[in-house]
Design a protein around this motif. Sequence first.
Motif, mmCIF file in Angstrom:
data_model
loop_
_atom_site.group_PDB
_atom_site.id
_atom_site.type_symbol
_atom_site.label_atom_id
_atom_site.label_comp_id
_atom_site.label_asym_id
_atom_site.label_seq_id
_atom_site.Cartn_x
_atom_site.Cartn_y
_atom_site.Cartn_z
ATOM 1 N N ASN A 13 0.846 -1.204 0.000
ATOM 2 C CA ASN A 13 0.000 0.000 0.000
ATOM 3 C C ASN A 13 0.872 1.240 0.000
ATOM 4 O O ASN A 13 1.881 1.301 0.722
ATOM 5 C CB ASN A 13 -0.887 0.015 1.257
ATOM 6 C CG ASN A 13 -1.863 -1.132 1.263
ATOM 7 O OD1 ASN A 13 -2.929 -1.049 0.686
ATOM 8 N ND2 ASN A 13 -1.456 -2.241 1.877
ATOM 9 N N HIS A 60 1.340 1.665 10.271
ATOM 10 C CA HIS A 60 1.644 0.559 11.197
ATOM 11 C C HIS A 60 2.706 -0.341 10.585
ATOM 12 O O HIS A 60 3.088 -0.161 9.426
ATOM 13 C CB HIS A 60 0.378 -0.207 11.588
ATOM 14 C CG HIS A 60 -0.324 -0.925 10.475
ATOM 15 N ND1 HIS A 60 -0.872 -0.283 9.390
ATOM 16 C CD2 HIS A 60 -0.585 -2.245 10.276
ATOM 17 C CE1 HIS A 60 -1.444 -1.165 8.581
ATOM 18 N NE2 HIS A 60 -1.272 -2.372 9.098
ATOM 19 N N ASP A 64 2.959 -4.907 4.348
ATOM 20 C CA ASP A 64 2.271 -4.328 3.183
ATOM 21 C C ASP A 64 2.121 -2.806 3.307
ATOM 22 O O ASP A 64 1.646 -2.151 2.380
ATOM 23 C CB ASP A 64 0.907 -5.009 2.935
ATOM 24 C CG ASP A 64 -0.044 -4.933 4.112
ATOM 25 O OD1 ASP A 64 0.414 -5.054 5.260
ATOM 26 O OD2 ASP A 64 -1.270 -4.757 3.887
ATOM 27 N N HIS A 65 2.542 -2.244 4.447
ATOM 28 C CA HIS A 65 2.480 -0.782 4.638
ATOM 29 C C HIS A 65 3.858 -0.134 4.783
ATOM 30 O O HIS A 65 3.959 1.090 4.782
ATOM 31 C CB HIS A 65 1.601 -0.435 5.840
ATOM 32 C CG HIS A 65 0.187 -0.836 5.594
ATOM 33 N ND1 HIS A 65 -0.783 0.052 5.183
ATOM 34 C CD2 HIS A 65 -0.393 -2.056 5.615
ATOM 35 C CE1 HIS A 65 -1.918 -0.618 4.980
ATOM 36 N NE2 HIS A 65 -1.703 -1.894 5.234
ATOM 37 N N ASP A 144 -6.968 -0.955 7.110
ATOM 38 C CA ASP A 144 -6.528 -1.795 8.220
ATOM 39 C C ASP A 144 -7.160 -1.390 9.544
ATOM 40 O O ASP A 144 -6.491 -0.921 10.463
ATOM 41 C CB ASP A 144 -4.994 -1.798 8.334
ATOM 42 C CG ASP A 144 -4.354 -2.377 7.093
ATOM 43 O OD1 ASP A 144 -4.562 -1.798 6.018
ATOM 44 O OD2 ASP A 144 -3.663 -3.400 7.200
ATOM 45 N N HIS A 192 -9.853 -6.642 9.643
ATOM 46 C CA HIS A 192 -10.080 -5.748 8.505
ATOM 47 C C HIS A 192 -11.561 -5.434 8.332
ATOM 48 O O HIS A 192 -12.419 -6.141 8.838
ATOM 49 C CB HIS A 192 -9.535 -6.403 7.231
ATOM 50 C CG HIS A 192 -8.039 -6.498 7.201
ATOM 51 N ND1 HIS A 192 -7.240 -5.470 6.754
ATOM 52 C CD2 HIS A 192 -7.204 -7.489 7.587
ATOM 53 C CE1 HIS A 192 -5.972 -5.821 6.860
ATOM 54 N NE2 HIS A 192 -5.914 -7.045 7.365
ATOM 55 N N HIS A 217 -7.566 -1.524 -0.541
ATOM 56 C CA HIS A 217 -7.135 -2.728 0.194
ATOM 57 C C HIS A 217 -8.097 -3.902 -0.031
ATOM 58 O O HIS A 217 -8.422 -4.638 0.914
ATOM 59 C CB HIS A 217 -7.013 -2.389 1.684
ATOM 60 C CG HIS A 217 -5.890 -3.116 2.395
ATOM 61 N ND1 HIS A 217 -5.698 -4.467 2.279
ATOM 62 C CD2 HIS A 217 -4.918 -2.679 3.240
ATOM 63 C CE1 HIS A 217 -4.659 -4.826 3.034
ATOM 64 N NE2 HIS A 217 -4.160 -3.745 3.609
#
Length: 258
Positions: A13, A60, A64-65, A144, A192, A217
Amino acid sequence: MRFTCLASGSEGNCILIESMQNNKTERLLIDCGINLVNLEKRLAERSVTLKQIDGVVITHEHGDHCKGVVSVVKKIEIPVFMTYGTFLASSSFKRDLKPSFFSPHKKFNFLGFEIEPFPVPHDARETIAIIIKVGDCCLGVLTDTGMVTKHTLNVLKKVGALVIEFNYDENLLNQSKYPEALKKRISSNYGHLSNTSAFNLIRALESEYQKVIVAAHLSTNNNSESIVNSLLEKLSHESRVNTFIAGQSSGTPWIHVN
Ligand SMILES: [Zn+2]
Ligand SMILES: [Zn+2]
């Protein structure tokens, strides 16, 4: 202000926000969950170079972030902002980064951006969602989060554009081959947002300011663009918002926030 999703989904992301004030353009990344090669490629597709990025905020510690942030900072030495909890949760951050810390309860300013983080329930150490303001333009980014709290609902009422997680369709998740424990984790209050929860949140906002919705997402295995599209169509009929779906590698085009 305008923004574009460079990547969206469990593979990575990243959102680029651009402000233009006093003849000066400033650029901020929210999350950096793609590698340097991909980041440079997707920036180039939008006529931006890596050196034009001024800073990055990490929501966070999930890969994926943030998996690209260390290599980006090593290359261009820009400030990185995160909560102290997020910092403590990653050995790579502790080894390789010297971030600026912010409280998840306090606004702060960086260049022309007013950044308002707020805590959300998710299975990471100190996850935040975020509102970015430039002048009167206001963008919310909520990915998220396992559930919608009253606080989330209240703070999002003022945003003109909202990037919001449409993670899974309940039926597809139930029928999927995922182990039961994983299904429970995803759908728990610290997992999620389902399509239904995201849809209900947007409706509940009943905001006069809301003009743009970006569904983000989306799970590759437990969701489909056609299901999300039918929900977005309902929303745009009801309140004339412009809607987009952010793709994993295609992201979104540039979107203006008024
Ligand atoms: Zn994520
Ligand atoms: Zn996460």
